[in-house]
Design a protein around this motif. Sequence first.
Motif, PDB file in Angstrom:
ATOM      1  N   ASP A 446      -4.565   6.363  -1.287  1.00 31.74           N
ATOM      2  CA  ASP A 446      -4.936   6.828   0.054  1.00 31.74           C
ATOM      3  C   ASP A 446      -4.044   6.201   1.122  1.00 31.74           C
ATOM      4  OD1 ASP A 446      -6.577   8.081   2.079  1.00 31.74           O
ATOM      5  OD2 ASP A 446      -7.519   6.136   2.378  1.00 31.74           O
ATOM      6  N   ARG A 450      -1.459   8.244   3.729  1.00 33.23           N
ATOM      7  CA  ARG A 450      -1.458   8.127   5.188  1.00 33.23           C
ATOM      8  C   ARG A 450      -0.193   7.464   5.723  1.00 33.23           C
ATOM      9  NH1 ARG A 450      -4.785   4.576   6.349  1.00 33.23           N
ATOM     10  NH2 ARG A 450      -5.752   4.013   4.367  1.00 33.23           N
ATOM     11  N   TYR A 454       4.894   8.604   2.505  1.00 31.77           N
ATOM     12  CA  TYR A 454       4.133   9.276   1.452  1.00 31.77           C
ATOM     13  C   TYR A 454       5.021  10.136   0.564  1.00 31.77           C
ATOM     14  CZ  TYR A 454       1.017  12.729  -0.721  1.00 31.77           C
ATOM     15  OH  TYR A 454       0.390  13.550  -1.611  1.00 31.77           O
TER      16      TYR A 454
END
Length: 545
Positions: A446, A450, A454
């Motif tokens: 996660d 964010r 990424y």
Amino acid sequence: MKRALVAGVVIAASLVAACAKSARPPVEAPVGPHRPEPVAPEMIPVMMPMATIAMPGTRDTLQYLVDSVLAAPMWRNARWGILLVDAERNDTILSHDADRLFMPASNQKLLTAAIALQHLGPDFRWRTPVLLDGTQRGSVFHGDLLVQGSGDPSISDALRGGRASSAFDAILDTLQARGIKRITGRVLPWGDALPGATTGFGWAWDDFDAGYSAAIDELTYNEGELYLHIVAGSKIGSPVTVRRAPTERYPAVRIEAITRDTATSAVSAIAPRPMPLSVVYDSIGHQVVVSGTMSQGDSTRVTLAYRHPSDAFLAALGDALRARKISVQGGVIARPAPHGPGRVASRSTKRAVAHAIDTLGVIESVSFADVLRRMLKPSQNQMAELIFRTSGYVASGDGSLDSARAVGTRTLAGWGITGQDVAYRDGSGLSRHDYLTPRAVVRVLDAMHRSPWYAVFRDGLPIAGVDGTIANRMKDTPAQGNARAKTGTLDKARALSGYVTSSDGRLLFFSLLCNNFSVPTREVERVQDLLVRTMAGGTFPALPQ
């Protein structure tokens, strides 16, 4: 929903039946305590429908699959940790022991990669200055050639176009442009950017000769791997021949193996069994001993670790200098006496007081983004360790193991991962002292989702049915070309964690960890693959408020 559950029953029952059918005395897959990540073989045909569930209610089907499959007797001694989460909604789709600690094996590299992206960024490059300490008179340089390592993992065949020594080309060109044909001193390492142990905490000592368990240092060559091409002699009783690569003369090799007649390879009642070929280091790791016998006409290639990384690097540089007809009178010495800010021979350091050390050139690595792909897709352990140590060095100025662990632990804490969720001991996952929870893995996924990096992180991961360690898994399913995930393999530990997009466009995080199983590793992979391809082919509508 009823149709989904029926489909789940069929698949789960078929999987359990197939597993039970294969529950003859299990032959453990040939995975040593710390085997490198293999590319999994094609799925073994089983009586399990290959169609993937792709209908409303997939979350209920997944829950049924987990409950049914893991209830099978074959898993009674195993521990499974599973967490599936919708990325955008932060909605838990399925959780099974997601807060218990598991040995992650190479899933540890997900943490190492994420922490390094946080501190280094994708454009980071390692720099290795090469220095001249002395004075030049005509074609002779009176002094030493110094190499200041920083842990560059990219000086390898894999990242240098099949020729690791190409990293030295610009340095050699400069020496020749200056007209230097002879160096009266030595080739020496300068500095100690990565102090302390050259292997990870808790690594198995009996794996140290294996390429996947090679030591690392601020000077590391060809990912720590040495290749020996061994050929039987032309006559029976003659010694075998051994050719080293990518270093030509290092390490020393003692040849005791001889050539035998091909006919003696067969075992008979009257003939003794021929001694097999053995290739091992001596007790201090400076000489390889090749013993035993080899059939006439045979050849083989053996991969070993370089026991002493800096020795290998400097030996390779020595080979490159000889190829350019630049002689080094004092030879190559990898372990000078400690002095001042780093390791360097006292004679060289005293001379440096009288004159400035001249920078001959700087060897620059490829970008960190390129190194990251090479680390994640084939699961390259030495790169992971060098990245782990470099993160600590860049963040704190200290490249020791303790510093790398401290920097990593602080970074993970910033993502909500505490000491109850992770034991972060090394960068590669070779240590059996590494532990983490499936929830910790999902939090890392996660955090990267964010992150501005990424795309770099995601693109470095193996792609199901396409490349890396899952090139031969989940083919001809909705997961092929879709799921991007990191595997992990140690003895009695198997992991698969990453990203997959469902048929209705939902990005899902998943972490599937299994420890303490006694079935063949492929049975663990069956369950992992079933869950991932079910997610890929499924739909996940929002739950009613």
